[in-house]
Scaffold this motif. Structure first.
Motif, short mmCIF file in Angstrom:
data_model
loop_
_atom_site.label_atom_id
_atom_site.label_comp_id
_atom_site.label_asym_id
_atom_site.label_seq_id
_atom_site.Cartn_x
_atom_site.Cartn_y
_atom_site.Cartn_z
N ASN A 1 -12.62 -28.50 -9.31
CA ASN A 1 -13.02 -29.84 -9.76
C ASN A 1 -11.85 -30.60 -10.38
O ASN A 1 -12.03 -31.71 -10.87
N GLY A 2 -10.67 -29.98 -10.36
CA GLY A 2 -9.49 -30.67 -10.86
C GLY A 2 -9.27 -30.52 -12.35
O GLY A 2 -8.43 -31.23 -12.91
N ARG A 3 -9.98 -29.58 -12.98
CA ARG A 3 -9.83 -29.39 -14.42
C ARG A 3 -8.92 -28.20 -14.71
O ARG A 3 -8.97 -27.17 -14.03
N PHE A 4 -8.08 -28.35 -15.75
CA PHE A 4 -7.21 -27.25 -16.16
C PHE A 4 -8.05 -26.07 -16.63
O PHE A 4 -8.97 -26.23 -17.45
N SER A 5 -7.73 -24.87 -16.12
CA SER A 5 -8.37 -23.65 -16.61
C SER A 5 -7.38 -22.76 -17.35
O SER A 5 -7.79 -21.85 -18.07
N PHE A 6 -6.08 -23.05 -17.16
CA PHE A 6 -5.06 -22.26 -17.84
C PHE A 6 -3.75 -23.04 -17.83
O PHE A 6 -3.44 -23.77 -16.89
N ALA A 7 -2.98 -22.84 -18.90
CA ALA A 7 -1.60 -23.34 -18.96
C ALA A 7 -0.82 -22.38 -19.84
O ALA A 7 -1.35 -21.90 -20.86
N ASN A 8 0.41 -22.09 -19.49
CA ASN A 8 1.17 -21.12 -20.28
C ASN A 8 1.84 -21.79 -21.48
O ASN A 8 1.81 -23.02 -21.65
N ARG A 9 2.46 -20.97 -22.29
CA ARG A 9 3.05 -21.43 -23.55
C ARG A 9 4.15 -22.46 -23.32
O ARG A 9 4.29 -23.41 -24.06
N ARG A 10 4.96 -22.26 -22.27
CA ARG A 10 6.04 -23.19 -21.98
C ARG A 10 5.50 -24.58 -21.71
O ARG A 10 6.08 -25.59 -22.14
N PHE A 11 4.36 -24.67 -21.02
CA PHE A 11 3.75 -25.97 -20.73
C PHE A 11 3.35 -26.67 -22.03
O PHE A 11 3.67 -27.85 -22.23
N PHE A 12 2.66 -25.94 -22.91
CA PHE A 12 2.20 -26.54 -24.16
C PHE A 12 3.39 -26.93 -25.05
O PHE A 12 3.38 -28.00 -25.68
N LYS A 13 4.41 -26.09 -25.11
CA LYS A 13 5.55 -26.36 -25.96
C LYS A 13 6.32 -27.58 -25.50
O LYS A 13 6.75 -28.42 -26.31
N THR A 14 6.50 -27.71 -24.19
CA THR A 14 7.28 -28.83 -23.66
C THR A 14 6.57 -30.16 -23.84
O THR A 14 7.17 -31.15 -24.28
N PHE A 15 5.27 -30.19 -23.53
CA PHE A 15 4.54 -31.46 -23.52
C PHE A 15 3.79 -31.73 -24.82
O PHE A 15 3.23 -32.83 -24.98
N GLY A 16 3.80 -30.76 -25.75
CA GLY A 16 3.24 -31.01 -27.08
C GLY A 16 1.74 -30.97 -27.18
O GLY A 16 1.18 -31.37 -28.21
N TYR A 17 1.05 -30.47 -26.15
CA TYR A 17 -0.42 -30.41 -26.18
C TYR A 17 -0.88 -29.09 -26.79
O TYR A 17 -0.17 -28.09 -26.79
N ASP A 18 -2.12 -29.12 -27.30
CA ASP A 18 -2.83 -27.89 -27.69
C ASP A 18 -3.77 -27.52 -26.56
O ASP A 18 -4.06 -28.33 -25.66
#
Length: 450
Positions: free
Chosen positions: A147-164
Motif C-alpha cells: 500500500n506504499g507505507r513504510f514498514s521498516f527503516a534502518n538507523r542510518r535512514f533515521f539519523k540522516t533525515f532526522g525522523y523518528d
C-alpha cells in the motif's frame, strides 16, 4: 543489489539469499577489499568466482553445502590476482522476516579455518541479528508494504533525515518525497509491484524532517512470499548530496570553460585516433563553414569533409598522424577567402592527447589567424628596406654633389667677385645644384611605399 562507491578498506559483510539467489546486503568496503565493481556481483551468484583458484572455490562450495542451520565455517583463501589473503566466516542462518535461508559472510584478515556453531537460543534471534547488521550499514534500508507505507527503516535512514520511527513507520513513502519527484517514485513503486525480482533504480531528492533536501540514489526490488505474491518492496540507498554538489560545480566549471573557449576567435578542435572530430569550438566551426561552405560536425571524419580538396585532406592527414605519433609541433596554414580572394594565414599547433597511462587517444589543435601579423611584418620589412635605400642614397648620391659644391665654393675669388673665373665656377655650381636636387628627389621617392 545496490552499487555503493568503494569505501575504506577493512572487514566487510555480505548477506546472500539462497532461496532467491540474490545478494541482500553488501558493505561498501567489499569493492575496495576485493578490487571489483558491482558488475562482478551482478554476474556471479558467488562472489569468489574468478577470484580464487578453481580447486579453492570447489573446497569453499563443499564446506558451504555441508553447513547445518546456525552453523558457521571459518576459512582462509588467497586472491591470486590481488596478491591478498583473507579470512571469511560464512554462516547459514534464517531470515526472521521472510523465512528464507541466507548466508552471512564476514570477511577479515587471514586466520585458520575452523568450524564453530553459533548459538541461536530463541525464536526471532536471527531477525535481531540481521537488524543489528542492517543498522551498522552506511547505506539506507527501507521496506514498503504493497500500500506504499513504510514498514521498516534502518538507523542510518533515521539519523540522516532526522525522523523518528513514529514519523515514518505506517506512513506513505510520499511523506519523504518532494512533489516534483512524486510521479517518478510512484512509477518505480508500481514497477516493483508488477515485476517481482526486477531491480528498479531511482535517483531523487528526499525531504528531511527539518526541511532540508538530500540527493539520494536507490535500488528497489520486490519481496515475495512462497506463492510468489509481492508482500513488500525493499530499497537500499545512499546519500549522494555531496556527489551531486560536486557534479553541479563541475558542470558550472565546464560551462564557464565552454563559454570562455567559444568566446575566443582562436580555433580550437580535437580529433580521435581515427581522425574524427571529438570537439570543435564555435570559431573553428564558423571558419570552416565560411571557407568551405560545408559545416563540420562532431563525429565526422575530418578527412571526409566535403568542402576540402583531396590535396588538403592528404596534407592534414599527415599533420594529424604526426601528432597521433606523439609529436608536438606548429605549422603555418594558408587559405583563400572565398568572398574577396584574400590570402589568410593561420598558425596551427598540434598537441597529442594522452591518457593517464600514457597512451595517445587523440590530438588537440589550436589555430590563430596571423594574417594581420604577417601583413605588418611585411610592411616593416619594406620600411626597413626603404630606410636602407635612403641611407645608401644619402651616402653616395647626395654626398658626392655636396662635396663638389663645397670644393667649387672654396675656389671662388672672394676678394674680386667679378673675377672672370668666378663666372665659370658659378656655372659649375648650377650643375652641381641640379645633381643635388635629383638626389633629393630619389630620397623622397624611396620613403614612399609602393
Amino acid at each position: 543489489m545496490f552499487n555503493p562507491n568503494p569505501a575504506a578498506t577493512g572487514n566487510c559483510t555480505i548477506v546472500f539469499d539462497i532461496d532467491e539467489q540474490k545478494y541482500l546486503f553488501v558493505s561498501e568496503s567489499f569493492y575496495n577489499l576485493f578490487e571489483v565493481s558491482a558488475d562482478h556481483l551482478r554476474q556471479n551468484v558467488d562472489f569468489l568466482i574468478g577470484l580464487v583458484k578453481p580447486e579453492t572455490f570447489a573446497g569453499v562450495k563443499q564446506l558451504t553445502e555441508g553447513l547445518a542451520m546456525n552453523e558457521s565455517i571459518q576459512m582462509t583463501y588467497y586472491l591470486e590476482a590481488r596478491q591478498k589473503q583473507l579470512t571469511e566466516k560464512r554462516t547459514l542462518a534464517t531470515d526472521g522476516l521472510t523465512g528464507h535461508k541466507i548466508i552471512l559472510s564476514n570477511i577479515t584478515s587471514a586466520l585458520d579455518g575452523v568450524r564453530t556453531p553459533i548459538p541461536f537460543s530463541k525464536p526471532g534471534m536471527n531477525e535481531q541479528f540481521l537488524n543489528s547488521l542492517i543498522d551498522s550499514q552506511t547505506n539506507f534500508l527501507v521496506r514498503i508494504d504493497i500500500n506504499g507505507r513504510f514498514s521498516f527503516a534502518n538507523r542510518r535512514f533515521f539519523k540522516t533525515f532526522g525522523y523518528d520511527e513514529g514519523d515514518i513507520i505506517g506512513h506513505h513513502f510520499s511523506k519523504t518525497t518532494i512533489p516534483q519527484h512524486a510521479r517518478l517514485c510512484e512509477e518505480v513503486f508500481m514497477n516493483c509491484i508488477n515485476n517481482p525480482g526486477k531491480i528498479n533504480r531511482l535517483v531523487h531528492k528526499k525531504n528531511a524532517k527539518d526541511g532540508s533536501l538530500y540527493d539520494t540514489e536507490w535500488e528497489f526490488v520486490s519481496m515475495t512470499d512462497d506463492s510468489g505474491a509481492v508482500v513488500e518492496i525493499q530499497g537500499i540507498g545512499r546519500d549522494i548530496t555531496l556527489q551531486m554538489q560536486m557534479r553541479e560545480e563541475a558542470l558550472q566549471i565546464k560551462d564557464t570553460l565552454e563559454a570562455l573557449i567559444n568566446n575566443t576567435r582562436d580555433h580550437i578542435w580535437a580529433i580521435d585516433t581515427e581522425l574524427r572530430y571529438m570537439y570543435m569550438n564555435q570559431a573553428y566551426v564558423e571558419q570552416i563553414t565560411h571557407l568551405t561552405g560545408v559545416r563540420p560536425y562532431e563525429g565526422q571524419y575530418s578527412y571526409k569533409h566535403e568542402g576540402f580538396s583531396s590535396q588538403i585532406i592528404d596534407e592534414w592527414t599527415v599533420y594529424y598522424n604526426r601528432a597521433l605519433n606523439g609529436e608536438r609541433y606548429s605549422i603555418v596554414s594558408e587559405s583563400i577567402d572565398p568572398i574577396n580572394g584574400q590570402r589568410l594565414y593561420f598558425e596551427v599547433s598540434f598537441n597529442p592527447i594522452y591518457t593517464t597511462a600514457g597512451d595517445v587517444i587523440g590530438a588537440g589543435c589550436f589555430g590563430h589567424n596571423i594574417t594581420d601579423r604577417l601583413k605588418i611584418q611585411k610592411e616593416l620589412i619594406g620600411q626597413n628596406q626603404r630606410l636602407k635605400n635612403i641611407a645608401s642614397l644619402s651616402s653616395h648620391e647626395l654626398r658626392r654633389p655636396v662635396a663638389s659644391m663645397l670644393g667649387l665654393i672654396s675656389l671662388m675669388d672672394h676678394e674680386d667677385f667679378f673675377n672672370p673665373e668666378n663666372k665659370e665656377i658659378i656655372a659649375h655650381l648650377f650643375t652641381v645644384s641640379a645633381e643635388i636636387d635629383t638626389a633629393i628627389r630619389l630620397v623622397v621617392d624611396s620613403t614612399i611605399a609602393k
